[in-house]
Design a protein around this motif. Sequence first.
Motif, PDB file in Angstrom:
ATOM      1  N   ASN A 222     -49.010  59.906  36.927  1.00 30.71           N
ATOM      2  CA  ASN A 222     -48.788  59.690  38.278  1.00 30.71           C
ATOM      3  C   ASN A 222     -49.888  58.673  38.506  1.00 30.71           C
ATOM      4  O   ASN A 222     -50.982  58.429  37.770  1.00 30.71           O
ATOM      5  N   PRO A 223     -49.599  57.883  39.723  1.00 34.67           N
ATOM      6  CA  PRO A 223     -50.536  57.106  40.154  1.00 34.67           C
ATOM      7  C   PRO A 223     -51.862  57.990  40.815  1.00 34.67           C
ATOM      8  O   PRO A 223     -51.654  59.166  41.042  1.00 34.67           O
TER       9      PRO A 223
ATOM     10  N   GLU B 217     -44.429  64.709  42.175  1.00 32.17           N
ATOM     11  CA  GLU B 217     -45.600  64.241  42.948  1.00 32.17           C
ATOM     12  C   GLU B 217     -46.589  65.301  43.233  1.00 32.17           C
ATOM     13  O   GLU B 217     -46.290  66.300  43.310  1.00 32.17           O
TER      14      GLU B 217
ATOM     15  N   GLU C  58     -54.347  54.458  35.622  1.00 28.80           N
ATOM     16  CA  GLU C  58     -53.275  55.131  36.067  1.00 28.80           C
ATOM     17  C   GLU C  58     -51.960  54.182  35.727  1.00 28.80           C
ATOM     18  O   GLU C  58     -50.988  54.377  36.370  1.00 28.80           O
TER      19      GLU C  58
ATOM     20  N   ARG D 276     -51.707  51.138  35.762  1.00 29.93           N
ATOM     21  CA  ARG D 276     -51.545  49.717  36.672  1.00 29.93           C
ATOM     22  C   ARG D 276     -52.136  48.586  35.813  1.00 29.93           C
ATOM     23  O   ARG D 276     -53.137  48.654  35.308  1.00 29.93           O
TER      24      ARG D 276
ATOM     25  N   CYS E 242     -48.806  46.222  38.714  1.00 34.50           N
ATOM     26  CA  CYS E 242     -47.453  46.923  38.456  1.00 34.50           C
ATOM     27  C   CYS E 242     -47.683  47.882  37.740  1.00 34.50           C
ATOM     28  O   CYS E 242     -48.736  48.111  36.917  1.00 34.50           O
ATOM     29  N   PHE E 243     -46.985  49.351  37.451  1.00 35.64           N
ATOM     30  CA  PHE E 243     -47.373  50.257  36.716  1.00 35.64           C
ATOM     31  C   PHE E 243     -46.355  50.293  35.548  1.00 35.64           C
ATOM     32  O   PHE E 243     -45.082  50.223  35.923  1.00 35.64           O
TER      33      PHE E 243
ATOM     34  N   CYS F 205     -42.805  48.721  33.088  1.00 36.36           N
ATOM     35  CA  CYS F 205     -42.224  47.768  34.138  1.00 36.36           C
ATOM     36  C   CYS F 205     -41.057  46.989  33.521  1.00 36.36           C
ATOM     37  O   CYS F 205     -41.392  45.784  32.804  1.00 36.36           O
TER      38      CYS F 205
ATOM     39  N   THR G  15     -43.097  51.849  36.971  1.00 41.92           N
ATOM     40  CA  THR G  15     -42.934  53.331  37.113  1.00 41.92           C
ATOM     41  C   THR G  15     -44.127  53.941  37.587  1.00 41.92           C
ATOM     42  O   THR G  15     -44.909  54.187  36.925  1.00 41.92           O
ATOM     43  N   LYS G  16     -43.798  54.662  38.825  1.00 38.08           N
ATOM     44  CA  LYS G  16     -45.233  55.255  39.221  1.00 38.08           C
ATOM     45  C   LYS G  16     -45.172  56.801  38.596  1.00 38.08           C
ATOM     46  O   LYS G  16     -46.330  57.165  38.228  1.00 38.08           O
TER      47      LYS G  16
END
Length: 686
Positions: free
Chosen positions: A160-161, A327, A459, A461, A529-530, A533, A540-541
């Motif tokens: 997850n972020p 989440e 994360e 990113r 971006c995550f 991608c 993709t978060k």
Amino acid sequence: MEEKLIPVVCPWCSVGCRFYAVSVNGYIKRVEFDYDHPKIPNRGKLCPKGVASYQFINSPKRLKKPLKRVGAKGEGKFEEISWEEAYRIIASKIKEIKETYGPEAIAFLSSEKITLEENYLIHKLSKAVGTNHLDFPGRYCQYSNSPARIAVFGTSAATNPFEDVAKAELVVVWGHNPAETAPVFFGQYVEKAILDNGAEMIVVDPRATRGHKYASLHLKPYPGTDLAVALAMLNVVIGEELYDKEFVQEKTTGFDKLKGSVEEYTPEWAEKISGVPAEDIRKAARLIASKRTAFLVNEGVNQHVNGLNLALAIANLIAITGNIGKEGVWSGVFPGAQCGFCSAMTGIAPNKLPTGKPVTDEAGREELERLWGFPIPDWVGFDLTTMVREIGNRIRMMYIVGGNIAKSMPNSGWVREQLEKLDFLVVQDIFLTETAKYADIVLPAAAWFEKTGTAISAERRVQRTYKAAEAPGEAKPDWLILVELARELGFGEFFKYEHPDEILKEINSVIPVFKGATPEYLAEHPEGCFFPCAEPGEGTKILFKNGFKTPDGKAHLQPVDWREPPEMPDSEYPFWLTNFRLVGHWHTNTMSGESPSLEKRWPEEYLMINPKDARALGIKSGDLVKVSTRRGSILVKAEVTDHVREGVIAMPWHWQANFLTLDEIHEKTKMAELKAVAAKVEKVEE
């Protein structure tokens, strides 16, 4: 003199903080906080290392010209030579060793301190030379947690972020000290979860860390024994039927085998081994099973010979409690360096291709051969540990970029003895490190702020960082050194790059998870971006919403057994010795030690010892003590504190700690014992 604000990603930990370097004529005057981009992970905040992040590039000790060794290895005596001569010597030696011993006598070591593009080129160059002996020092950071998560979930990446940590109901900090090693992350997300959203915190650590004040429960196992705690938690969650039955039934396999493997590992059994009260283990297990939980783990879990077992136990615990694929939860690897993922995701490993496929996969090799234009070796190479053990035997040459293994590897004295045996060593770095002193050729590299490239945070990113300063003397970016050396070796047609953008575009076409992380998109979107991608803007978060990256889409629960640490305290060495990181230093001090504001505030190492143990030995804070293990002894000053439990001593690892650690390894992961060894302490009469 016009000031320019250059957007950069911080070069230290893997949070991925962004800020502006204030540059004047190629010289950085200061940094400014970036409040312009609210989507960036640090939201304008910086830690002490971030504020001082550029200082080391101005050190007078920076390497400025290529060097050729003139004295004995380890003495650090060199003469300056030209780039042309350096390339000629290296290329000649590579060809000579290939002809004499074969390409399998050559090993490459990449780094978490360089960009995505540069890691990719190291991988490409190693394959062009014809060797799969390829690794990076991050093996000693995440190579327990990573293979465990791959076994259970199909991938090791963070689920997850960071923002989901703030939404968690429970934060479990296990063998991790994010308040000190990633303070911006801790303040922005962990403290927000606790102070603003009412989350609880469990800490599992033999020390009281900076963030422990928020913990409702602090479990203090003896170093290397928290596997017993994890097994007992599984015993409680399964035995009391607290697991997420629907999730286990629909989205996992192997539950019955896992259940059978932990039946005997009761909290009372774990208490005898770890020293953690059985009722505290039960309480922790029940909280994890009942709340939306973020798991923050790091080297305290990873850096053990039994770390794979521990990481498997934690991954199982995450899965059976359903704390994944939604989440408000978080788990994954948390590299200690900004670009740990830049190494891992370009396949810097002895058994992988940059596409992520195994080197033994014929179709995968053929695909890469079409993309690269040259043959790919089909054999599994050596990991870092095996490389060093095979020096003087099957390994005759090493090419090390940005790694300081003479200080970072366990049992460092032995590592230095091994480096002396190399026929030829090339070190490419920004300072004359302890490792570089053993080199035959030293190449001066541009530092982080002196080049443009791509960084990847914990994360997932992906962000772009930009050149804000000129490199000193004749130092060059790592990517350019690799390109020019490849041309000298006769591989020029495969290394036709004039700018990092061209390398990133090739990565977009070679590595599927980065297809959408184009230089154009990253330039227009500072928040990045995550990955994965697939297309620009389609990151993709949250992973695993629709299944896991396993062949059947389910989490594969793994049976886990107890495995004791390879070295236990005894009458001669009665203490458990562990190590930790300081907020003001990073890795082996190569860069933070050349940052004046950090070095002034955190000037030296010390030993933490419990007051009861200190009284028994007649030790007071500030006394000089000798810390010894079966590998050697070092002198440090004592700090008497109840922040470390009785029977345990602890010291920051940035200076000399790895002279004392144990190089015994796990047979599969090759992880050494860096966090739990037997030691003794003696007061030194001054």
